[in-house]
Design a protein around this motif. Structure first.
Motif, PDB file in Angstrom:
ATOM      1  N   THR A  84       0.871  -1.177   0.000  1.00 56.48           N
ATOM      2  CA  THR A  84       0.000   0.000   0.000  1.00 56.48           C
ATOM      3  C   THR A  84       0.906   1.225   0.000  1.00 56.48           C
ATOM      4  N   SER A  85       0.859   1.982  -1.077  1.00 62.22           N
ATOM      5  CA  SER A  85       1.704   3.172  -1.211  1.00 62.22           C
ATOM      6  C   SER A  85       0.846   4.414  -0.991  1.00 62.22           C
ATOM      7  N   ASP A  86       1.068   5.082   0.150  1.00 58.62           N
ATOM      8  CA  ASP A  86       0.314   6.287   0.499  1.00 58.62           C
ATOM      9  C   ASP A  86      -1.193   6.045   0.410  1.00 58.62           C
ATOM     10  N   VAL A  87      -1.617   4.973   1.060  1.00 59.13           N
ATOM     11  CA  VAL A  87      -3.030   4.593   1.088  1.00 59.13           C
ATOM     12  C   VAL A  87      -3.595   4.637   2.510  1.00 59.13           C
ATOM     13  N   MET A  88      -2.823   4.179   3.482  1.00 59.53           N
ATOM     14  CA  MET A  88      -3.353   3.951   4.827  1.00 59.53           C
ATOM     15  C   MET A  88      -3.818   5.229   5.523  1.00 59.53           C
ATOM     16  N   GLU A  89      -3.283   6.376   5.133  1.00 58.79           N
ATOM     17  CA  GLU A  89      -3.720   7.634   5.749  1.00 58.79           C
ATOM     18  C   GLU A  89      -5.139   8.015   5.325  1.00 58.79           C
ATOM     19  N   HIS A  90      -5.653   7.344   4.294  1.00 61.66           N
ATOM     20  CA  HIS A  90      -6.986   7.666   3.784  1.00 61.66           C
ATOM     21  C   HIS A  90      -8.062   6.740   4.358  1.00 61.66           C
ATOM     22  N   LEU A  91      -7.719   5.993   5.398  1.00 57.89           N
ATOM     23  CA  LEU A  91      -8.663   5.082   6.030  1.00 57.89           C
ATOM     24  C   LEU A  91      -8.986   5.566   7.436  1.00 57.89           C
ATOM     25  N   TYR A  92     -10.267   5.621   7.736  1.00 57.16           N
ATOM     26  CA  TYR A  92     -10.682   6.043   9.079  1.00 57.16           C
ATOM     27  C   TYR A  92     -10.384   4.947  10.104  1.00 57.16           C
ATOM     28  N   ASP A  93     -10.803   3.725   9.796  1.00 54.79           N
ATOM     29  CA  ASP A  93     -10.674   2.607  10.738  1.00 54.79           C
ATOM     30  C   ASP A  93      -9.358   1.868  10.474  1.00 54.79           C
ATOM     31  N   ILE A  94      -8.272   2.421  10.991  1.00 51.61           N
ATOM     32  CA  ILE A  94      -6.963   1.846  10.667  1.00 51.61           C
ATOM     33  C   ILE A  94      -6.753   0.482  11.315  1.00 51.61           C
ATOM     34  N   ARG A  95      -7.322   0.261  12.481  1.00 52.24           N
ATOM     35  CA  ARG A  95      -7.129  -1.041  13.135  1.00 52.24           C
ATOM     36  C   ARG A  95      -7.768  -2.164  12.323  1.00 52.24           C
ATOM     37  N   SER A  96      -8.960  -1.925  11.803  1.00 57.07           N
ATOM     38  CA  SER A  96      -9.593  -2.952  10.954  1.00 57.07           C
ATOM     39  C   SER A  96      -8.768  -3.198   9.702  1.00 57.07           C
ATOM     40  N   ALA A  97      -8.195  -2.133   9.129  1.00 52.20           N
ATOM     41  CA  ALA A  97      -7.406  -2.287   7.908  1.00 52.20           C
ATOM     42  C   ALA A  97      -6.137  -3.089   8.170  1.00 52.20           C
ATOM     43  N   PHE A  98      -5.394  -2.740   9.217  1.00 52.23           N
ATOM     44  CA  PHE A  98      -4.175  -3.490   9.501  1.00 52.23           C
ATOM     45  C   PHE A  98      -4.489  -4.927   9.916  1.00 52.23           C
ATOM     46  N   SER A  99      -5.608  -5.126  10.596  1.00 52.01           N
ATOM     47  CA  SER A  99      -6.025  -6.484  10.964  1.00 52.01           C
ATOM     48  C   SER A  99      -6.337  -7.315   9.728  1.00 52.01           C
ATOM     49  N   GLU A 100      -7.049  -6.737   8.763  1.00 49.28           N
ATOM     50  CA  GLU A 100      -7.401  -7.451   7.545  1.00 49.28           C
ATOM     51  C   GLU A 100      -6.163  -7.765   6.700  1.00 49.28           C
ATOM     52  N   ILE A 101      -5.243  -6.830   6.628  1.00 51.08           N
ATOM     53  CA  ILE A 101      -4.018  -7.080   5.874  1.00 51.08           C
ATOM     54  C   ILE A 101      -3.239  -8.221   6.506  1.00 51.08           C
ATOM     55  N   ALA A 102      -3.155  -8.218   7.837  1.00 52.87           N
ATOM     56  CA  ALA A 102      -2.474  -9.318   8.534  1.00 52.87           C
ATOM     57  C   ALA A 102      -3.186 -10.644   8.271  1.00 52.87           C
ATOM     58  N   ARG A 103      -4.492 -10.616   8.217  1.00 53.02           N
ATOM     59  CA  ARG A 103      -5.263 -11.847   7.993  1.00 53.02           C
ATOM     60  C   ARG A 103      -4.941 -12.469   6.642  1.00 53.02           C
TER      61      ARG A 103
END
Length: 201
Positions: A84-103
């Motif tokens: 993800t290149s300069d994407v994660m700052e555009h997500l409100y729910d960062i914990r769900s996003a990092f959790s899903e990526i780890a999954r």
């Protein structure tokens, strides 16, 4: 290059042409960019974008999946590399996003990402926007970047060094890599590498 070239290549195009990525399963959240151009011919490469008005998991005529990083339709333990290149700052729910990526990462797989970051890196991640009864309220002045399809995209978070601890909650060990050069202050830009070491509890 550090992670996949095994010291045998220093250029991305050479890494791809060498065949060393032929068996690597790669997922990237992007419509365009240098990795899209380099990886588009690889059989294990999956790219995505999020269109909220389309069904999740749908694949368009260009082969792009419609995916929300906070609720991916992809199977668990399926990718060696997520980008993800300069994407994660555009997500409100960062914990769900990092959790899903780890999954969706395989054990030992890596999420390599960039986010806007200051030097020195602030200690804490700070939200720029709050959701109150489903309505966005700006805590800081609104900031937008240009998204992959050319439209303005709101920045929801200013990240800090605690991002390493946040991602650790989901079973990933994260390194923050800053390069340096006598000619160019490269240290102001960091690359983040999160390796899945275990499944989240």
């Amino acid at each position: 290059m550090d992670e996949f070239a095994r010291g045998r290549s220093i250029f991305l195009r050479n890494l791809v042409s060498s065949g060393m990525l032929n068996e690597v399963a790669i997922f990237e959240a992007a419509l365009r960019g240098p990795f899209v151009n380099a990886f588009k011919g690889l059989k294990g490469y999956v790219k995505s974008y999020f269109w909220p008005d389309r069904p999740l998991g749908e694949i368009n005529a260009d082969g792009v999946r419609n995916e929300d990083l906070t609720r991916l339709t992809l199977p668990a333990n399926s990718f060696d590399l997520v980008i993800t290149s300069d994407v994660m700052e555009h997500l409100y729910d960062i914990r769900s996003a990092f959790s899903e990526i780890a999954r969706v990462l395989k054990p030992g797989g890596v999420h390599i990402f960039s986010i806007p970051n200051d030097w020195p890196f602030p200690e804490r991640t700070e939200p720029r926007v709050a959701l109150v009864d489903g309505v966005e309220e700006h805590i800081k002045p609104a900031r937008h970047h240009v998204s992959g399809d050319g439209t303005p995209c709101l920045v929801y978070n200013d990240y800090g060094a605690d991002i390493v601890d946040i991602i650790a909650e989901f079973g990933c060990h994260t390194q923050v890599v800053r390069r340096h050069s006598p000619l160019d202050p490269c240290y102001v830009n960091a690359t983040f590498l999160s390796r899945k070491t275990r499944s989240a509890i």
